[in-house]
Scaffold this active site. Structure first.
Site, PDB file in Angstrom:
ATOM      1  N   THR A 125      30.179  -5.355  43.238  1.00  0.00           N
ATOM      2  CA  THR A 125      30.450  -6.468  44.148  1.00  0.00           C
ATOM      3  C   THR A 125      30.451  -7.811  43.426  1.00  0.00           C
ATOM      4  OG1 THR A 125      28.091  -6.507  44.709  1.00  0.00           O
ATOM      5  CG2 THR A 125      29.542  -5.265  46.171  1.00  0.00           C
ATOM      6  N   HIS A 147      22.803  -7.513  37.698  1.00  0.00           N
ATOM      7  CA  HIS A 147      21.738  -8.497  37.498  1.00  0.00           C
ATOM      8  C   HIS A 147      20.431  -7.756  37.249  1.00  0.00           C
ATOM      9  CE1 HIS A 147      20.489  -7.639  41.613  1.00  0.00           C
ATOM     10  NE2 HIS A 147      21.734  -7.875  42.021  1.00  0.00           N
ATOM     11  N   HIS A 204      19.107  -4.612  38.924  1.00  0.00           N
ATOM     12  CA  HIS A 204      19.636  -3.289  38.587  1.00  0.00           C
ATOM     13  C   HIS A 204      18.933  -2.659  37.389  1.00  0.00           C
ATOM     14  CE1 HIS A 204      23.244  -5.176  40.620  1.00  0.00           C
ATOM     15  NE2 HIS A 204      23.150  -4.035  41.263  1.00  0.00           N
ATOM     16  N   LYS A 222      20.438  -6.477  54.708  1.00  0.00           N
ATOM     17  CA  LYS A 222      21.164  -7.739  54.559  1.00  0.00           C
ATOM     18  C   LYS A 222      21.137  -8.473  55.900  1.00  0.00           C
ATOM     19  CE  LYS A 222      22.575  -7.111  50.301  1.00  0.00           C
ATOM     20  NZ  LYS A 222      21.827  -5.878  50.020  1.00  0.00           N
ATOM     21  N   ARG A 247      28.506  -8.764  54.473  1.00  0.00           N
ATOM     22  CA  ARG A 247      29.047  -9.255  53.208  1.00  0.00           C
ATOM     23  C   ARG A 247      30.480  -9.731  53.398  1.00  0.00           C
ATOM     24  NH1 ARG A 247      26.497  -7.192  48.462  1.00  0.00           N
ATOM     25  NH2 ARG A 247      24.881  -5.642  48.874  1.00  0.00           N
ATOM     26  N   GLN A 266      27.758   6.918  51.625  1.00  0.00           N
ATOM     27  CA  GLN A 266      26.847   7.221  50.520  1.00  0.00           C
ATOM     28  C   GLN A 266      26.314   8.644  50.629  1.00  0.00           C
ATOM     29  OE1 GLN A 266      24.217   4.070  49.277  1.00  0.00           O
ATOM     30  NE2 GLN A 266      22.691   5.514  48.503  1.00  0.00           N
ATOM     31  N   ASP A 289      15.041   0.029  49.193  1.00  0.00           N
ATOM     32  CA  ASP A 289      15.887  -0.262  50.348  1.00  0.00           C
ATOM     33  C   ASP A 289      16.985   0.776  50.541  1.00  0.00           C
ATOM     34  OD1 ASP A 289      17.291  -0.959  48.073  1.00  0.00           O
ATOM     35  OD2 ASP A 289      18.017  -2.873  48.844  1.00  0.00           O
ATOM     36  N   LYS A 293      13.827 -11.955  46.353  1.00  0.00           N
ATOM     37  CA  LYS A 293      13.894 -10.823  45.441  1.00  0.00           C
ATOM     38  C   LYS A 293      13.731 -11.273  43.997  1.00  0.00           C
ATOM     39  CE  LYS A 293      16.657  -7.282  47.798  1.00  0.00           C
ATOM     40  NZ  LYS A 293      17.889  -6.477  47.738  1.00  0.00           N
ATOM     41  N   LYS A 329      15.986 -13.674  41.407  1.00  0.00           N
ATOM     42  CA  LYS A 329      16.637 -14.826  42.013  1.00  0.00           C
ATOM     43  C   LYS A 329      15.787 -16.058  41.701  1.00  0.00           C
ATOM     44  CE  LYS A 329      19.576 -12.262  44.552  1.00  0.00           C
ATOM     45  NZ  LYS A 329      21.028 -12.368  44.633  1.00  0.00           N
ATOM     46  N   THR A 330      16.413 -17.122  41.264  1.00  0.00           N
ATOM     47  CA  THR A 330      15.692 -18.347  40.958  1.00  0.00           C
ATOM     48  C   THR A 330      16.353 -19.505  41.697  1.00  0.00           C
ATOM     49  OG1 THR A 330      17.072 -18.986  39.057  1.00  0.00           O
ATOM     50  CG2 THR A 330      15.265 -17.438  38.641  1.00  0.00           C
TER      51      THR A 330
END
Length: 422
Positions: free
Chosen positions: A43, A48, A51, A85, A89, A179, A200, A235, A238-239
């Site tokens: 996506t 990142h 993963h 989410k 998306r 999935q 998740d 999460k 993330k900054t």
């Protein structure tokens, strides 16, 4: 196969959130080699650090004698996983997903061994089977095995349904079945017995286990890895300035390294267990001795170096160490031009040095000082350096101040830096 308990080793490293039929899986792992998989939806054009744990876990299984399969969700990414989410998306174009699939496939290849005989890793794309099935066949062969009541009551779905401002579309709602079908196909064609993923993903994983049992009466397994959430609820990875990516063009190796150097001290040994391949006994011993001298700083550096080398390679780690020493050490460092390019990318603030008259001008331009008067006082008070050399009076820049004719490092104290780009 080795008789050690792989699941217990993973648990010792904080890598198990939930696991199905643990005793049965343990017995199989201790006596057989299995195939397992983890999915990655393209996506974006890079993975990142969220993963990293699934990739590292796949690698741990491979080192232990099992065959990992990395599944690229070329089809499922057209919808996007709604799990936990807050809103739907934004759909990605097929062209973008095809391009991102190539880029992410290259990243995955750094973590797994694709040339080691029977245990060689395999990279697949679920386009292979979704391009061959039509909607009516899918609904008859897959959809009939799932109860809407059960699906609606899953936490990830329920959280969206009860929100009056969002809800969940049928498109997103169907992702769970897609999935599940991935797991079914991989079990059927590649004898996959285990799916792993983040915590998740448990709802999606259990749906695959359910489908395989309903259609084939076969028991397969699921294992989830804890999600890392910071104290602010965001999460891990993330900054304030954005996501920490694995692609060096999006997050430089230097910024990547500094992210790990700036984690909270309380997480150092927790992450050493999860993200590195250091012996667990050594990590436990280091944790016991963390209060001796500067041990925890050394161990944090060990964590940052280990993960940076794993993701970006030895050469980039050496570059990061040169930059770090250049900024924070008094040693004579032979820094390279490419190191400054990293700094300019996202390492420290940088400014184009147009029409700068002197050092006071430069300090105001870079924001290290609010005014020429403040800049003058900083210089007099011995708090300003040019290329790590203290400056005690106003200065007119010359060619000797410019590394490679392009870069000048300004510093206020030990931690505030800015790069002038000529």
């Amino acid at each position: 196969m080795s008789q050690f308990n792989l699941i217990e080793r993973l648990r010792d490293r904080n890598l198990v959130s939930y696991i199905s039929h643990e005793n049965s899986l343990n017995e199989i792992l201790q006596n057989n080699s299995i195939s397992l998989y983890c999915g990655f939806d393209p996506t974006d054009n890079s993975l990142h650090i969220g993963h990293l744990l699934p990739l590292i876990t796949l690698r741990r299984f491979q080192i232990s004698g099992h065959k990992p399969i990395a599944l690229i969700g070329g089809a499922t990414s057209l919808i996007g996983d709604p799990s936990f989410k807050k809103k739907e998306r934004i759909f990605c174009s097929k062209n973008s997903i095809n391009l991102w699939t190539e880029q992410i496939s290259k990243q995955i290849s750094y973590f797994l061994d694709f040339n080691c005989g029977d245990k060689s890793a395999v990279l697949l794309n679920n386009n292979m089977w979704f391009n061959e099935i039509n909607i009516l066949t899918f609904l008859r062969d897959v959809g009939k095995h799932f109860s809407i009541n059960t699906m609606i009551n899953r936490t990830a779905v329920k959280q969206r349904i009860i929100r009056p401002d969002q809800g969940i579309s049928f498109t997103e709602f169907s992702y769970n079945l897609l999935q599940a079908y991935d797991f079914f196909i991989l079990h059927q064609k590649y004898k996959v017995l285990l799916q792993i993923g983040g915590a998740d993903q448990w709802g999606n994983i259990s749906s695959g286990m359910h489908l395989i049992y309903r259609k084939n009466r076969k028991k397969v397994f699921g294992l989830t890895i804890p999600l890392l959430i910071q104290s602010n609820g965001i999460k891990f990875g993330k900054t304030e300035s954005g996501t920490i990516w694995l692609n060096s063009d999006k997050t430089s190796p230097y910024k990547f390294y500094q992210f790990w150097m700036n984690i909270d001290d309380s997480n150092v040994y927790y992450f050493l267990k999860m993200f590195t391949f250091l012996d667990i006994l050594e990590i436990n011993q280091r944790e016991k001795e963390r209060h001796i001298g500067n041990n925890i700083i050394y161990d944090k550096s060990c964590l940052a170096k280990s993960i940076t080398e794993l993701v970006h390679g030895k050469e980039n780690l050496l570059s990061v160490e040169r930059i770090t020493n250049f900024l924070f050490s008094k040693k004579n460092i032979h820094i390279k031009e490419s190191d400054f390019d990293q700094l300019k990318q996202d390492g420290i603030p940088s400014e184009q040095a147009h029409d700068i008259k002197d050092l006071q001008d430069a300090l105001v331009l870079t924001g290290l000082a609010k005014s020429r008067t403040q800049a003058k006082n900083m210089i007099i008070s011995d708090s300003i350096s040019i290329n790590r050399q203290k400056i005690r009076k106003n200065h007119i820049f010359n060619n000797q101040d410019k590394f490679f004719g392009k870069f000048t490092l300004l510093s206020r104290g030990k931690k505030n830096h800015s790069l002038l780009c000529w």
